[in-house]
Design a protein around this motif. Structure first.
Motif, mmCIF file in Angstrom:
data_model
loop_
_atom_site.group_PDB
_atom_site.id
_atom_site.type_symbol
_atom_site.label_atom_id
_atom_site.label_comp_id
_atom_site.label_asym_id
_atom_site.label_seq_id
_atom_site.Cartn_x
_atom_site.Cartn_y
_atom_site.Cartn_z
ATOM 1 N N TYR A 8 -8.204 -16.936 75.853
ATOM 2 C CA TYR A 8 -7.341 -16.969 74.686
ATOM 3 C C TYR A 8 -8.046 -16.327 73.508
ATOM 4 O O TYR A 8 -9.149 -16.734 73.137
ATOM 5 C CB TYR A 8 -6.936 -18.409 74.369
ATOM 6 N N LEU A 9 -7.412 -15.299 72.950
ATOM 7 C CA LEU A 9 -8.003 -14.529 71.865
ATOM 8 C C LEU A 9 -6.997 -14.318 70.736
ATOM 9 O O LEU A 9 -5.790 -14.314 70.967
ATOM 10 C CB LEU A 9 -8.443 -13.145 72.358
ATOM 11 N N THR A 10 -7.527 -14.096 69.554
ATOM 12 C CA THR A 10 -6.678 -13.652 68.446
ATOM 13 C C THR A 10 -6.486 -12.150 68.602
ATOM 14 O O THR A 10 -7.224 -11.481 69.345
ATOM 15 C CB THR A 10 -7.343 -13.938 67.089
ATOM 16 N N GLU A 11 -5.525 -11.599 67.887
ATOM 17 C CA GLU A 11 -5.299 -10.153 67.909
ATOM 18 C C GLU A 11 -6.569 -9.421 67.474
ATOM 19 O O GLU A 11 -6.982 -8.436 68.083
ATOM 20 C CB GLU A 11 -4.134 -9.785 66.986
ATOM 21 N N GLU A 12 -7.223 -9.941 66.443
ATOM 22 C CA GLU A 12 -8.455 -9.335 65.934
ATOM 23 C C GLU A 12 -9.566 -9.384 66.981
ATOM 24 O O GLU A 12 -10.289 -8.405 67.181
ATOM 25 C CB GLU A 12 -8.904 -10.074 64.665
ATOM 26 N N GLY A 13 -9.705 -10.509 67.648
ATOM 27 C CA GLY A 13 -10.730 -10.646 68.682
ATOM 28 C C GLY A 13 -10.509 -9.686 69.832
ATOM 29 O O GLY A 13 -11.460 -9.080 70.344
ATOM 30 N N GLN A 15 -8.885 -6.801 69.686
ATOM 31 C CA GLN A 15 -9.164 -5.451 69.189
ATOM 32 C C GLN A 15 -10.668 -5.186 69.158
ATOM 33 O O GLN A 15 -11.121 -4.098 69.504
ATOM 34 C CB GLN A 15 -8.546 -5.234 67.805
ATOM 35 N N ASP A 16 -11.453 -6.174 68.729
ATOM 36 C CA ASP A 16 -12.910 -6.022 68.694
ATOM 37 C C ASP A 16 -13.463 -5.736 70.086
ATOM 38 O O ASP A 16 -14.336 -4.873 70.259
ATOM 39 C CB ASP A 16 -13.578 -7.267 68.113
ATOM 40 N N LEU A 17 -12.960 -6.461 71.094
ATOM 41 C CA LEU A 17 -13.425 -6.242 72.470
ATOM 42 C C LEU A 17 -13.035 -4.852 72.969
ATOM 43 O O LEU A 17 -13.835 -4.174 73.627
ATOM 44 C CB LEU A 17 -12.861 -7.311 73.403
ATOM 45 N N LYS A 18 -11.827 -4.422 72.649
ATOM 46 C CA LYS A 18 -11.376 -3.088 73.065
ATOM 47 C C LYS A 18 -12.210 -1.992 72.408
ATOM 48 O O LYS A 18 -12.544 -0.991 73.050
ATOM 49 C CB LYS A 18 -9.892 -2.898 72.743
ATOM 50 N N GLU A 19 -12.546 -2.176 71.140
ATOM 51 C CA GLU A 19 -13.379 -1.188 70.442
ATOM 52 C C GLU A 19 -14.781 -1.137 71.050
ATOM 53 O O GLU A 19 -15.339 -0.053 71.230
ATOM 54 C CB GLU A 19 -13.461 -1.516 68.952
ATOM 55 N N GLU A 20 -15.344 -2.300 71.357
ATOM 56 C CA GLU A 20 -16.668 -2.327 71.980
ATOM 57 C C GLU A 20 -16.623 -1.631 73.332
ATOM 58 O O GLU A 20 -17.516 -0.840 73.664
ATOM 59 C CB GLU A 20 -17.163 -3.765 72.150
ATOM 60 N N GLU A 69 -13.979 -5.479 80.660
ATOM 61 C CA GLU A 69 -12.723 -5.121 81.322
ATOM 62 C C GLU A 69 -12.053 -6.359 81.912
ATOM 63 O O GLU A 69 -10.833 -6.527 81.801
ATOM 64 C CB GLU A 69 -12.966 -4.064 82.402
ATOM 65 N N ASP A 70 -12.843 -7.232 82.519
ATOM 66 C CA ASP A 70 -12.309 -8.465 83.093
ATOM 67 C C ASP A 70 -11.737 -9.370 81.997
ATOM 68 O O ASP A 70 -10.645 -9.915 82.134
ATOM 69 C CB ASP A 70 -13.400 -9.196 83.869
ATOM 70 N N THR A 71 -12.475 -9.519 80.911
ATOM 71 C CA THR A 71 -12.023 -10.364 79.800
ATOM 72 C C THR A 71 -10.722 -9.841 79.207
ATOM 73 O O THR A 71 -9.788 -10.606 78.972
ATOM 74 C CB THR A 71 -13.109 -10.445 78.710
ATOM 75 N N ILE A 72 -10.651 -8.543 78.984
ATOM 76 C CA ILE A 72 -9.443 -7.936 78.408
ATOM 77 C C ILE A 72 -8.258 -8.101 79.360
ATOM 78 O O ILE A 72 -7.142 -8.391 78.934
ATOM 79 C CB ILE A 72 -9.700 -6.458 78.048
ATOM 80 N N ALA A 73 -8.503 -7.957 80.652
ATOM 81 C CA ALA A 73 -7.423 -8.104 81.644
ATOM 82 C C ALA A 73 -6.869 -9.531 81.653
ATOM 83 O O ALA A 73 -5.678 -9.737 81.907
ATOM 84 C CB ALA A 73 -7.929 -7.729 83.035
ATOM 85 N N ARG A 74 -7.727 -10.524 81.377
ATOM 86 C CA ARG A 74 -7.288 -11.924 81.400
ATOM 87 C C ARG A 74 -6.869 -12.441 80.026
ATOM 88 O O ARG A 74 -6.498 -13.604 79.886
ATOM 89 C CB ARG A 74 -8.407 -12.808 81.960
ATOM 90 N N ALA A 75 -6.931 -11.576 79.010
ATOM 91 C CA ALA A 75 -6.663 -12.005 77.630
ATOM 92 C C ALA A 75 -5.219 -12.447 77.433
ATOM 93 O O ALA A 75 -4.287 -11.836 77.939
ATOM 94 C CB ALA A 75 -6.992 -10.878 76.663
ATOM 95 N N GLU A 114 -15.212 -15.020 70.919
ATOM 96 C CA GLU A 114 -15.116 -14.936 69.465
ATOM 97 C C GLU A 114 -16.059 -15.904 68.748
ATOM 98 O O GLU A 114 -16.108 -15.922 67.529
ATOM 99 C CB GLU A 114 -13.672 -15.193 69.022
ATOM 100 N N ALA A 115 -16.789 -16.694 69.503
ATOM 101 C CA ALA A 115 -17.686 -17.685 68.896
ATOM 102 C C ALA A 115 -18.762 -17.001 68.063
ATOM 103 O O ALA A 115 -19.326 -15.982 68.458
ATOM 104 C CB ALA A 115 -18.321 -18.544 69.981
ATOM 105 N N ASP A 116 -19.018 -17.555 66.878
ATOM 106 C CA ASP A 116 -20.046 -17.038 65.973
ATOM 107 C C ASP A 116 -20.474 -18.191 65.078
ATOM 108 O O ASP A 116 -19.803 -18.515 64.105
ATOM 109 C CB ASP A 116 -19.492 -15.880 65.148
ATOM 110 N N ILE A 117 -21.590 -18.812 65.419
ATOM 111 C CA ILE A 117 -22.024 -20.010 64.708
ATOM 112 C C ILE A 117 -22.296 -19.721 63.234
ATOM 113 O O ILE A 117 -22.134 -20.605 62.392
ATOM 114 C CB ILE A 117 -23.238 -20.682 65.403
#
Length: 159
Positions: A8-13, A15-20, A69-75, A114-117
């Protein structure tokens, strides 16, 4: 993490993964390919540390690309407007009080990706994050953390 489990991701999260992923597939792959070619040009690759290091870096890069790629496919996108604030769920901002010390902390529950302490964004898969899931304001929970056990009282849940 299970291969079939949704992420489960936000739209921003997302997009960040796709850019990376795009960066790694284009610029990083090309940079590493150049490093391998340069090391190979120096002669015998059987005793060439530069070549070995470049090949190792290539392996790590390909593993990261595969994971992305796996993460994006399951997003699955989560719309923040639809998050129920009566209980702690992904994207909830949860203020907790340490029952023993009285210290308060506010966390935003997010996916592992998306975790960032440093921004108080904790994964729903972390000990505290998973302990908070589904709980309501006023609940007191005891969570096992690496330093021992901590009792937290949920003070507030919002978006």
């Amino acid at each position: 993490m299970t291969k079939d489990k949704p992420v489960y991701l936000t739209e921003e999260g997302l997009q960040d993964l796709k850019e990376e992923l795009r960066f790694l597939k284009t610029k990083e792959r090309a940079r590493i390919a150049d490093a391998i070619a340069e090391a190979r040009a120096k002669g015998d690759i059987s005793e060439n540390a530069e070549y070995d290091a470049a090949k190792e870096e290539q392996g790590k890069l390909e593993a990261r690309i595969s994971k992305l790629e796996d993460t994006i496919a399951r997003a699955r996108l989560v719309d923040e407007k639809t998050v129920d604030t009566s209980k702690a769920y992904i994207l909830s901002k949860v203020t907790v009080e340490n029952v023993d010390s009285g210290a308060e902390q506010t966390y935003t529950l997010v996916s592992e990706q998306e975790a960032d302490i440093s921004e108080n964004k904790i994964s729903v898969d972390s000990p505290i994050g998973s302990g908070l899931l589904g709980k309501e304001e006023g609940d007191v929970i005891e969570i096992d953390v690496p330093a021992g056990s901590v009792k937290l009282k949920i003070k507030d849940i919002n978006r």
